[in-house]
Design a protein around this motif. Sequence first.
Motif, short mmCIF file in Angstrom:
data_model
loop_
_atom_site.label_atom_id
_atom_site.label_comp_id
_atom_site.label_asym_id
_atom_site.label_seq_id
_atom_site.Cartn_x
_atom_site.Cartn_y
_atom_site.Cartn_z
N ALA A 10 48.78 42.62 40.49
CA ALA A 10 48.33 41.35 39.93
C ALA A 10 47.99 41.52 38.45
O ALA A 10 48.30 40.67 37.63
CB ALA A 10 47.13 40.83 40.70
N MET A 11 47.37 42.66 38.11
CA MET A 11 46.97 42.87 36.72
C MET A 11 48.19 42.95 35.81
O MET A 11 48.21 42.36 34.74
CB MET A 11 46.12 44.14 36.58
CG MET A 11 45.52 44.30 35.21
SD MET A 11 44.02 45.26 35.19
CE MET A 11 44.70 46.89 35.15
N ALA A 13 50.93 41.56 36.22
CA ALA A 13 51.56 40.25 36.13
C ALA A 13 50.67 39.26 35.38
O ALA A 13 50.99 38.09 35.29
CB ALA A 13 51.88 39.73 37.53
N GLY A 14 49.53 39.75 34.87
CA GLY A 14 48.62 38.87 34.15
C GLY A 14 47.84 37.97 35.08
O GLY A 14 47.33 36.93 34.68
N LEU A 15 47.76 38.36 36.35
CA LEU A 15 47.03 37.57 37.33
C LEU A 15 45.76 38.31 37.74
O LEU A 15 45.59 39.48 37.45
CB LEU A 15 47.88 37.34 38.58
CG LEU A 15 49.26 36.73 38.38
CD1 LEU A 15 50.02 36.69 39.70
CD2 LEU A 15 49.14 35.32 37.82
N ALA A 17 43.07 38.46 41.34
CA ALA A 17 42.58 37.94 42.61
C ALA A 17 41.06 37.92 42.48
O ALA A 17 40.45 38.94 42.18
CB ALA A 17 43.01 38.84 43.76
N VAL A 20 35.37 37.47 44.59
CA VAL A 20 34.50 36.87 45.58
C VAL A 20 35.31 36.18 46.68
O VAL A 20 35.09 36.44 47.86
CB VAL A 20 33.52 35.87 44.92
CG1 VAL A 20 32.61 35.25 45.95
CG2 VAL A 20 32.72 36.59 43.84
N CYS A 21 36.28 35.33 46.30
CA CYS A 21 36.99 34.58 47.34
C CYS A 21 38.43 35.01 47.51
O CYS A 21 39.10 34.56 48.45
CB CYS A 21 36.90 33.07 47.08
SG CYS A 21 37.97 32.50 45.76
N LYS A 23 41.10 34.37 45.69
CA LYS A 23 42.13 33.45 45.18
C LYS A 23 42.90 34.08 44.02
O LYS A 23 42.29 34.54 43.05
CB LYS A 23 41.45 32.15 44.72
CG LYS A 23 42.38 31.16 44.05
CD LYS A 23 43.15 30.35 45.06
CE LYS A 23 43.98 29.28 44.36
NZ LYS A 23 44.91 28.66 45.33
N LEU A 24 44.23 34.07 44.15
CA LEU A 24 45.07 34.64 43.09
C LEU A 24 45.32 33.58 42.03
O LEU A 24 45.66 32.44 42.35
CB LEU A 24 46.39 35.12 43.70
CG LEU A 24 47.30 35.93 42.79
CD1 LEU A 24 46.65 37.25 42.43
CD2 LEU A 24 48.64 36.16 43.46
N GLN A 25 45.16 33.95 40.77
CA GLN A 25 45.32 32.97 39.68
C GLN A 25 45.60 33.71 38.38
O GLN A 25 45.39 34.91 38.28
CB GLN A 25 44.06 32.13 39.56
CG GLN A 25 42.80 32.98 39.41
CD GLN A 25 41.55 32.24 39.85
OE1 GLN A 25 41.15 31.30 39.20
NE2 GLN A 25 40.96 32.66 40.96
N SER A 26 46.08 32.96 37.39
CA SER A 26 46.30 33.59 36.10
C SER A 26 44.95 33.86 35.46
O SER A 26 44.00 33.12 35.66
CB SER A 26 47.15 32.70 35.20
OG SER A 26 46.49 31.49 34.96
N ARG A 35 38.78 28.37 42.34
CA ARG A 35 38.40 27.94 43.69
C ARG A 35 36.90 28.02 43.93
O ARG A 35 36.30 27.07 44.41
CB ARG A 35 39.15 28.78 44.73
CG ARG A 35 38.82 28.39 46.15
CD ARG A 35 39.91 28.78 47.10
NE ARG A 35 39.88 30.22 47.37
CZ ARG A 35 40.70 30.81 48.25
NH1 ARG A 35 41.59 30.08 48.90
NH2 ARG A 35 40.64 32.09 48.46
N GLN A 42 39.68 41.13 36.46
CA GLN A 42 40.81 41.81 37.10
C GLN A 42 40.31 43.04 37.84
O GLN A 42 40.84 43.40 38.88
CB GLN A 42 41.85 42.16 36.05
CG GLN A 42 42.58 40.89 35.59
CD GLN A 42 43.66 41.16 34.59
OE1 GLN A 42 43.46 41.88 33.63
NE2 GLN A 42 44.82 40.57 34.80
#
Lengths: 204, 208
Positions: A10-11, A13-15, A17, A20-21, A23-26, A35, A42
């Motif tokens: 994820a890191m 890809a610039g994302l 997670a 706490v919850c 949720k995957l996001q940029s 969320r 990251q």
Amino acid sequence: MAGHRQALTAMQAGLAACHVCGKLQSCRADHHCVRCGSRLYQRKPFSVQRSWAFLITALILYVPANLYPIMNTTSLGVKDENTIIGGVILLWSMKSYPVAVIIFTASIVIPLLKFLVISLLLFSIWKGHSGKLNQQTRLFRIIEYIGPWSMIDVFVVILLVALIQFGGIATVLPGSAAMAFAGMVITTMLSAISFDTRLLWDNE
Amino acid sequence: MLEHNLPIDDLVACHSCDLLHEKTALGTGEKAWCSRCGSLLYRTNNNAIEISLALTIASLLLFLFAQLLPFLSIDVDGNKTTIYLISTIDTLSQLDNVLLGIAGALFLVIIPLGVLLLDLLLLSALYSNKRPLTLFARQLLLLIGRLAPWNMLEIFLLGVLVTIVKLASIAEISLHQGFWAFVALVMINLFVSTTLEPEELWQAIDKH
């Protein structure tokens, strides 16, 4: 099985997670989770430092927890001080082998194992080792799960203190090691909560 | 920065090693594992919310029984005393050791009861489909997540068993309704924690 075509974190890809919850996001700096609203990172902030700080605190508390009595009993005017290891030896001599093993494992072995594993993993992050990451991750999950079980002896003291007060014939009072021990378990748990296993994999 | 060519909502990052995976649909009770480090990615469970709500209500009742019904009695040479779980807190508070009393109250009553009540609020709100709940539900779920590692009922049960064995050599112990309610409570708690995935609750909140 969820497939992954390119090996990409994820890191990379610039994302991010959310810690706490989940949720995957940029991820941008100073961002909050879309969320749950928690601060978005990251990697857990100051993970290594916090883990070390809690672990060292726990290690310091481990000394009085084992040297001082965890409970003081008075039976028919005779005073007795029981350390954790003394209690284990007493149980063993009374042939309560399963209980002796449970207390020994929960109070002595598990904390030592936690100190050992967490500090090894922290060293591994520091040195940039990337071998056997599967085992390291699994080891951490096991340690994280069994950690709280060390609290058994504290609960036993709480129960004995409460029960024997009513008995009249004997009294049991909590010893100075009881709080040191509880504090040791709590700080090792905080150390595990602060630890970020992703940092291990970043070395790959 | 590397490129990923799928929409974010179709991806999931492993919480242990951060590797991205493409989500695939799972059947009931199936689990998805990380292909690199082997950690659990996610799982699905139909009507997990409904089941968990029912079990949470049952747990609350059992919690009350465990605290308020006779827990166990000890008999030393004909001197019989009956113990209530709730009275352990009272005894501890009368000692000089305030910290131990606080620790006892936190781990035996406040945290487990708090988590159960928060669960009840959240699950019943999600189940009844009330509209203006999202912000409130988010706060509830965040708080539940923070408290979860400190909920140690099953460990306390093992502590009870150890205490019974320790006392069995000097006294006659008999177990009462409160004890059995507590055993049932721990069993249900363990079941709920393996059935209900936080991700599922977050998704349920998102849908509102």
